[in-house]
Enzyme design. Structure first.
Site, PDB file in Angstrom:
ATOM      1  N   GLU A 123      47.554 -26.302 -12.175  1.00  0.00           N
ATOM      2  CA  GLU A 123      48.238 -25.711 -13.252  1.00  0.00           C
ATOM      3  C   GLU A 123      49.391 -26.804 -13.875  1.00  0.00           C
ATOM      4  O   GLU A 123      49.643 -27.091 -14.870  1.00  0.00           O
ATOM      5  CB  GLU A 123      48.852 -24.507 -13.102  1.00  0.00           C
ATOM      6  CG  GLU A 123      49.509 -23.804 -14.162  1.00  0.00           C
ATOM      7  CD  GLU A 123      50.925 -24.142 -14.140  1.00  0.00           C
ATOM      8  OE1 GLU A 123      51.721 -23.651 -15.157  1.00  0.00           O
ATOM      9  OE2 GLU A 123      51.520 -24.708 -13.351  1.00  0.00           O
ATOM     10  N   GLU A 124      49.978 -27.238 -12.579  1.00  0.00           N
ATOM     11  CA  GLU A 124      51.143 -27.995 -12.748  1.00  0.00           C
ATOM     12  C   GLU A 124      50.896 -29.548 -13.240  1.00  0.00           C
ATOM     13  O   GLU A 124      51.774 -30.212 -13.848  1.00  0.00           O
ATOM     14  CB  GLU A 124      51.940 -28.367 -11.607  1.00  0.00           C
ATOM     15  CG  GLU A 124      52.276 -27.113 -10.630  1.00  0.00           C
ATOM     16  CD  GLU A 124      53.572 -26.634 -11.183  1.00  0.00           C
ATOM     17  OE1 GLU A 124      53.943 -27.012 -12.303  1.00  0.00           O
ATOM     18  OE2 GLU A 124      54.264 -25.476 -10.578  1.00  0.00           O
ATOM     19  N   HIS A 150      59.976 -27.219  -8.686  1.00  0.00           N
ATOM     20  CA  HIS A 150      59.588 -28.553  -9.049  1.00  0.00           C
ATOM     21  C   HIS A 150      60.468 -29.474  -7.991  1.00  0.00           C
ATOM     22  O   HIS A 150      60.523 -30.482  -8.568  1.00  0.00           O
ATOM     23  CB  HIS A 150      59.414 -28.915 -10.241  1.00  0.00           C
ATOM     24  CG  HIS A 150      58.521 -28.457 -11.306  1.00  0.00           C
ATOM     25  ND1 HIS A 150      58.491 -28.388 -12.846  1.00  0.00           N
ATOM     26  CD2 HIS A 150      57.524 -27.176 -10.993  1.00  0.00           C
ATOM     27  CE1 HIS A 150      57.644 -27.424 -13.199  1.00  0.00           C
ATOM     28  NE2 HIS A 150      56.959 -26.847 -12.081  1.00  0.00           N
ATOM     29  N   ASP A 180      57.477 -20.840  -7.452  1.00  0.00           N
ATOM     30  CA  ASP A 180      56.711 -21.458  -8.624  1.00  0.00           C
ATOM     31  C   ASP A 180      55.485 -22.230  -7.801  1.00  0.00           C
ATOM     32  O   ASP A 180      55.383 -23.259  -7.552  1.00  0.00           O
ATOM     33  CB  ASP A 180      57.299 -22.631  -9.270  1.00  0.00           C
ATOM     34  CG  ASP A 180      56.413 -22.986 -10.399  1.00  0.00           C
ATOM     35  OD1 ASP A 180      55.208 -22.605 -10.791  1.00  0.00           O
ATOM     36  OD2 ASP A 180      56.781 -24.134 -10.964  1.00  0.00           O
ATOM     37  N   HIS A 222      48.775 -19.367 -10.659  1.00  0.00           N
ATOM     38  CA  HIS A 222      48.493 -20.737 -10.007  1.00  0.00           C
ATOM     39  C   HIS A 222      48.959 -20.901  -8.663  1.00  0.00           C
ATOM     40  O   HIS A 222      49.763 -20.419  -8.280  1.00  0.00           O
ATOM     41  CB  HIS A 222      49.006 -22.129 -10.934  1.00  0.00           C
ATOM     42  CG  HIS A 222      50.483 -22.252 -11.022  1.00  0.00           C
ATOM     43  ND1 HIS A 222      50.985 -22.993  -9.960  1.00  0.00           N
ATOM     44  CD2 HIS A 222      51.548 -21.769 -11.751  1.00  0.00           C
ATOM     45  CE1 HIS A 222      52.423 -23.247 -10.253  1.00  0.00           C
ATOM     46  NE2 HIS A 222      52.462 -22.369 -11.311  1.00  0.00           N
ATOM     47  N   ASP A 263      53.407 -15.991 -12.824  1.00  0.00           N
ATOM     48  CA  ASP A 263      54.022 -17.194 -12.534  1.00  0.00           C
ATOM     49  C   ASP A 263      55.266 -17.322 -12.387  1.00  0.00           C
ATOM     50  O   ASP A 263      55.996 -17.302 -13.558  1.00  0.00           O
ATOM     51  CB  ASP A 263      53.439 -18.230 -13.452  1.00  0.00           C
ATOM     52  CG  ASP A 263      53.773 -19.808 -13.207  1.00  0.00           C
ATOM     53  OD1 ASP A 263      54.473 -19.769 -12.080  1.00  0.00           O
ATOM     54  OD2 ASP A 263      53.515 -20.653 -13.920  1.00  0.00           O
TER      55      ASP A 263
HETATM   56  N1  BES Z   1      56.073 -21.913 -13.734  1.00  0.00           N
HETATM   57  C1  BES Z   1      56.123 -23.132 -14.608  1.00  0.00           C
HETATM   58  C2  BES Z   1      56.296 -22.464 -16.066  1.00  0.00           C
HETATM   59  C3  BES Z   1      57.570 -21.951 -16.321  1.00  0.00           C
HETATM   60  C4  BES Z   1      58.826 -22.561 -15.914  1.00  0.00           C
HETATM   61  C5  BES Z   1      57.807 -20.849 -17.064  1.00  0.00           C
HETATM   62  C6  BES Z   1      60.007 -22.352 -16.142  1.00  0.00           C
HETATM   63  C7  BES Z   1      58.963 -20.465 -17.470  1.00  0.00           C
HETATM   64  C8  BES Z   1      60.132 -21.159 -17.074  1.00  0.00           C
HETATM   65  C9  BES Z   1      54.571 -23.773 -14.636  1.00  0.00           C
HETATM   66  O1  BES Z   1      54.351 -23.759 -13.179  1.00  0.00           O
HETATM   67  C10 BES Z   1      54.858 -25.202 -15.102  1.00  0.00           C
HETATM   68  O2  BES Z   1      55.687 -25.956 -14.555  1.00  0.00           O
HETATM   69  N2  BES Z   1      54.437 -25.511 -16.452  1.00  0.00           N
HETATM   70  C11 BES Z   1      54.783 -26.768 -16.999  1.00  0.00           C
HETATM   71  C12 BES Z   1      53.883 -27.187 -17.990  1.00  0.00           C
HETATM   72  C13 BES Z   1      52.483 -27.232 -17.828  1.00  0.00           C
HETATM   73  C14 BES Z   1      51.476 -27.558 -19.197  1.00  0.00           C
HETATM   74  C15 BES Z   1      52.481 -28.346 -16.938  1.00  0.00           C
HETATM   75  C16 BES Z   1      56.181 -27.013 -17.280  1.00  0.00           C
HETATM   76  O3  BES Z   1      56.889 -25.952 -17.813  1.00  0.00           O
HETATM   77  O4  BES Z   1      56.765 -28.118 -17.541  1.00  0.00           O
HETATM   78 ZN    ZN Z   2      55.769 -25.249 -12.372  1.00  0.00          ZN
END
Ligand code: BES
Ligand code: ZN
Length: 275
Positions: A139-140, A243, A105, A87, A167
């Protein structure tokens, strides 16, 4: 695999630094739109000398930020498609007004994809199958860009033979180098990736789980395609600064040594699967 030696940190650091210099890459913000446009332009420049490579924006109906797709047309089996994605958006607390550099990220995943593209062009590599590099929007906020793309591919009956998601690649938080995420992924493709790591690198491998549909690989899995997700650390030891305004490259030591491993794995994967 001589192509692996062509990958280096310089381009990775450049991409991470450039993308993380936008205030944020939020899916509805002006800077989020601008960052997507920058990636379109940059990938287009890398591909400029090749008439079998094209770059297109993928427009989404419900928000302004575009996904970016670079396509290398396969020379003998073009209907078979390999997808390497990550993403391009970022997020922190307050959405479109927050400072969200998103260096790890996920500027780091986009950087690894970009370095693979650079190496493909530098080496003159021409795949038999079609390869698509994807920078996903939104994605976020719930995997929205990748879900729209994967669902469209399914509806159109596209034959995607393999997907990898990059990612978070540049924070070296664990003893092992590369972790294969075992949930919402394809076990036999994961075994294939493990064999590539063993054959072509001396990286230490681990396995870990997100425990939920944590990134865009889950969109492809949901739509019936085999997807894998090589990740930077054990889930419990990953980058604590994502984040937030603190997700900068300095949290990874100001270099891209860890991300380089993922660029090399991406190159080994595409060469072996798209041949
Ligand atoms: N890069 C993250 C996912 C992640 C975080 C993988 C920590 C492994 C460890 C991704 O950008 C993200 O933030 N995903 C969201 C979920 C999505 C459905 C909005 C999350 O993990 O909260
Ligand atoms: Zn993220």
């Amino acid at each position: 695999l001589g192509m692996l030696k062509l990958a280096d940190e310089k381009g990775l650091t450049n991409t991470i630094t450039t993308l993380s210099s936008y205030k944020n890459r939020y899916y509805t913000s002006m800077t989020g739109v601008d960052a997507s446009k920058w990636l379109q332009t940059y990938w287009g420049q890398l591909a400029a000398g090749r008439n079998d490579i094209s770059v297109a924006a993928y427009r989404h109906a419900n928000w302004a930020q575009e996904s970016v797709i670079l396509t290398i047309q396969g020379s003998s089996e073009p209907q078979k498609i390999v997808v390497l994605g990550g993403h391009l958006d970022s997020i922190a607390g307050g959405g479109g007004n927050s400072v969200a550099p998103g260096a790890d990220d996920n500027a780091s995943g986009i950087a690894a994809l970009t370095e693979a593209i650079r190496v493909i062009v530098a080496s003159g590599y021409k795949p038999s199958k079609t390869i698509k590099f994807m920078g996903y929007a939104a994605e976020e906020v719930g995997l929205r860009g990748s879900q729209e793309i994967a669902a469209t591919f399914k509806r159109e009956g596209k034959e995607v033979v393999g997907v990898i998601q990059l990612d978070m690649t540049n924070y070296n938080g664990s003893a092992e180098d590369i972790f294969l995420i075992t949930d919402n992924t394809n076990a036999s493709q994961n075994a294939f990736l493990a064999s590539l790591v063993k054959t072509y690198t001396d990286y230490r491998l681990g396995e870990t789980k997100c425990g939920y549909a944590c990134s865009d690989h889950a969109s492809w899995t949901k739509n019936g395609y085999p997807a894998s997700f090589p990740f930077e650390a054990k889930f419990s030891e990953d980058n604590p600064n994502i984040h937030s305004a603190k997700d900068t490259i300095s949290q990874s030591g100001g270099h891209s040594r860890h991300a380089l491993k993922f660029a090399k794995l991406a190159i080994a994967y595409l060469v072996e699967i798209a041949k």
